[in-house]
Every structure is written in C-alpha cells, then in structure tokens.
Design an enzyme around this catalytic site. Structure first.
Site, PDB file in Angstrom:
ATOM      1  N   GLU A 192     -27.590 124.140   4.484  1.00 42.48           N
ATOM      2  CA  GLU A 192     -26.830 123.281   5.412  1.00 42.48           C
ATOM      3  C   GLU A 192     -26.696 123.945   6.786  1.00 42.48           C
ATOM      4  O   GLU A 192     -26.932 123.308   7.815  1.00 42.48           O
ATOM      5  CB  GLU A 192     -25.439 122.981   4.829  1.00 42.48           C
ATOM      6  CG  GLU A 192     -25.512 122.080   3.611  1.00 42.48           C
ATOM      7  CD  GLU A 192     -24.160 121.752   3.013  1.00 42.48           C
ATOM      8  OE1 GLU A 192     -24.034 120.667   2.438  1.00 42.48           O
ATOM      9  OE2 GLU A 192     -23.224 122.581   3.104  1.00 42.48           O
ATOM     10  N   HIS A 202     -25.311 115.485   2.540  1.00 42.11           N
ATOM     11  CA  HIS A 202     -24.963 115.457   1.120  1.00 42.11           C
ATOM     12  C   HIS A 202     -25.615 116.663   0.451  1.00 42.11           C
ATOM     13  O   HIS A 202     -26.795 116.933   0.680  1.00 42.11           O
ATOM     14  CB  HIS A 202     -25.470 114.157   0.478  1.00 42.11           C
ATOM     15  CG  HIS A 202     -25.041 114.030  -0.943  1.00 42.11           C
ATOM     16  ND1 HIS A 202     -23.770 113.671  -1.298  1.00 42.11           N
ATOM     17  CD2 HIS A 202     -25.696 114.262  -2.105  1.00 42.11           C
ATOM     18  CE1 HIS A 202     -23.667 113.675  -2.621  1.00 42.11           C
ATOM     19  NE2 HIS A 202     -24.823 114.027  -3.129  1.00 42.11           N
ATOM     20  N   LEU A 220     -14.824 107.130   2.147  1.00 47.00           N
ATOM     21  CA  LEU A 220     -15.853 106.153   2.496  1.00 47.00           C
ATOM     22  C   LEU A 220     -15.588 105.619   3.909  1.00 47.00           C
ATOM     23  O   LEU A 220     -14.454 105.294   4.245  1.00 47.00           O
ATOM     24  CB  LEU A 220     -15.804 105.002   1.493  1.00 47.00           C
ATOM     25  CG  LEU A 220     -16.910 103.952   1.596  1.00 47.00           C
ATOM     26  CD1 LEU A 220     -18.267 104.554   1.245  1.00 47.00           C
ATOM     27  CD2 LEU A 220     -16.602 102.769   0.674  1.00 47.00           C
ATOM     28  N   GLY A 240     -14.589 123.068   6.379  1.00 47.78           N
ATOM     29  CA  GLY A 240     -15.103 122.861   7.733  1.00 47.78           C
ATOM     30  C   GLY A 240     -16.122 123.877   8.185  1.00 47.78           C
ATOM     31  O   GLY A 240     -16.374 124.018   9.390  1.00 47.78           O
ATOM     32  N   SER A 241     -16.755 124.570   7.240  1.00 51.94           N
ATOM     33  CA  SER A 241     -17.725 125.577   7.686  1.00 51.94           C
ATOM     34  C   SER A 241     -18.937 124.916   8.356  1.00 51.94           C
ATOM     35  O   SER A 241     -19.485 125.464   9.316  1.00 51.94           O
ATOM     36  CB  SER A 241     -18.152 126.484   6.531  1.00 51.94           C
ATOM     37  OG  SER A 241     -18.852 125.780   5.542  1.00 51.94           O
ATOM     38  N   ASN A 242     -19.337 123.749   7.883  1.00 51.84           N
ATOM     39  CA  ASN A 242     -20.433 123.048   8.573  1.00 51.84           C
ATOM     40  C   ASN A 242     -20.014 122.589   9.965  1.00 51.84           C
ATOM     41  O   ASN A 242     -20.797 122.681  10.918  1.00 51.84           O
ATOM     42  CB  ASN A 242     -20.899 121.843   7.748  1.00 51.84           C
ATOM     43  CG  ASN A 242     -21.882 122.240   6.669  1.00 51.84           C
ATOM     44  OD1 ASN A 242     -23.038 122.506   6.953  1.00 51.84           O
ATOM     45  ND2 ASN A 242     -21.409 122.310   5.441  1.00 51.84           N
TER      46      ASN A 242
HETATM   47  C1  GRF Z   1     -20.788 120.664   2.079  1.00 53.46           C
HETATM   48  O1  GRF Z   1     -21.508 121.193   1.010  1.00 53.46           O
HETATM   49  C2  GRF Z   1     -21.188 119.250   2.373  1.00 53.46           C
HETATM   50  O2  GRF Z   1     -22.518 118.976   2.108  1.00 53.46           O
HETATM   51  C3  GRF Z   1     -20.332 118.518   1.404  1.00 53.46           C
HETATM   52  O3  GRF Z   1     -19.110 119.167   1.401  1.00 53.46           O
HETATM   53  C4  GRF Z   1     -19.313 120.533   1.734  1.00 53.46           C
HETATM   54  C5  GRF Z   1     -18.418 120.830   2.873  1.00 53.46           C
HETATM   55  O4  GRF Z   1     -18.331 122.200   3.142  1.00 53.46           O
HETATM   56  N1  GRF Z   1     -20.426 117.136   1.411  1.00 53.46           N
HETATM   57  P1  GRF Z   1     -17.606 122.667   4.482  1.00 53.46           P
HETATM   58  O5  GRF Z   1     -16.254 121.959   4.543  1.00 53.46           O
HETATM   59  O6  GRF Z   1     -18.479 122.291   5.632  1.00 53.46           O
HETATM   60  O7  GRF Z   1     -17.435 124.147   4.348  1.00 53.46           O
END
Ligand code: GRF
Length: 193
Positions: free
Chosen positions: A174, A104, A87, A12-14
């Site tokens: 990202e 992605h 999905l 969940g870092s994003n």
């Molecule tokens: C990211 O690299 C995203 O692109 C991918 O899964 C990863 C998730 O990382 N599909 P996080 O959970 O946001 O740390």
C-alpha cells in the site's frame, strides 16, 4: 492546484504516506482529512502533519448534504479513502463522479464486500490457504469494493504466514503504490486550469 480530501477511520498510516508524498509539491495539496472516528489514530497523525480534520457522525454523513457541500466548497478534486470503513452514500458518489478512490487490502473481486475490512480480510486469506494476495485500488461506487479497478499489486503468502504477517506485507504494498497511483489519477483530472 489539485486538492485532495482523505477519508480515514483508523490508524491512518496510508493517509500519512499520501500526505508525506505530496508535501512540497506545488501542484497538489492534501487539503484536509475527514473521519467518522474521533478516537482514530489518523487524528493525531493529522495534528502532527498540520492538516485540518473534519469529524462527522453517521447522521451528518447519511442524512444531510453537509459533507458533499463542504467538499464542493473546499474545491476538492479527488476524494481518497484510506482505511475508511463506512459505505459512501450515493449522493456523494454522484457529486464526485470518477473522483473517489479506495484501497482494498486484497485482490478484488476476491475477499471483498460488506464485512471484509481490516483483519477480517487477512484472516480470510490465511483461512483459504491462498498462495498470493495483494492490494486493489479502485474507483468507488455505491457498493462495497465494487467500482472499476485502477491498479492491483500482488505478494506471495507462504503456508506459515499469519494474518499479521499478511497485514504487514499488504501495508508495504500500500505504501509503495497508493500515493503514486493517486498521483497518476490526478494527472488525468483536468477540471481546474
Ligand atoms: C489498509 O490496509 C487499507 O487497505 C484498509 O484498511 C487499512 C488501513 O490502514 N482498507 P491505515 O489506517 O492506513 O493504517
């Protein structure tokens, strides 16, 4: 006020980057985080960020309309997938046309599709001796990694890079781009007044 729902299955870092980016913004709210994985790191991040979490299982997601109904009832404007592994069912895509986006960790259409997630992607990039890779932010349709591309950014891969090195470069891209691309997409959404 635009309302975001973030879907995440992993660390969940994003999701955290997006929540932090919009914190204090009067016009955008990260309303909740949804996850299929009760053990996901994103749950602890959400707790720290004081964000509500909705956990769901496979049956609820694929065999009922509960998630769609919940998102509609919460008046969600944009669904943001951030490391979400399942999905998206057609009914959810239809309920939020042009309002679900995904990130992605490769330059689609390269290294996309079923089974191409997380480390599998970076392993494949290294195994193919690619000289560059990157990120793709795209609208979501009923197929894995297939919707209209909104944004891409690239980074070099050197011959000595391991999959972990690539993963780190990708995460930096990202974090630098996903929140502001979400912001840009929201700017084009004019549902609420
Ligand atoms: C990211 O690299 C995203 O692109 C991918 O899964 C990863 C998730 O990382 N599909 P996080 O959970 O946001 O740390």
């Amino acid at each position: 006020m635009k309302r975001l729902a973030l879907f995440a299955s992993g660390s969940g870092s994003n999701a955290e980057q997006i929540a932090t980016y919009f914190a204090g913004r009067p016009d955008v709210e990260v309303s909740l985080i949804l996850s299929n994985n009760p053990k996901a790191g994103v749950i602890e991040r959400a707790r720290r960020l004081y964000l509500p979490v909705l956990l769901f299982d496979r049956t609820t997601f694929y065999d009922t309309d509960k998630i769609v109904a919940f998102l509609q009832q919460q008046r969600i404007d944009l669904v943001v997938l951030a490391g979400f592994m399942w999905l998206v069912p057609a009914a959810l895509v239809r309920a939020f046309p042009g309002r679900i986006i995904n990130i992605h960790p490769a330059l689609l259409p390269k290294f996309g599709g079923k089974g191409m997630y997380g480390h599998h992607v970076h392993d494949a990039v290294v195994a193919a001796s690619e000289t560059e890779t990157g990120i793709t932010i795209h609208f979501v349709n009923e197929h894995y990694d297939d919707g209209q591309i909104i944004f891409q950014a690239a980074c070099p891969v050197s011959p000595t890079d391991t999959a972990d090195d690539v993963a780190q470069k990708i995460h930096e891209l990202e974090y630098a781009h996903y929140p502001r691309v979400v912001d840009a997409v929201l700017g084009r959404i004019t549902l609420d007044v």
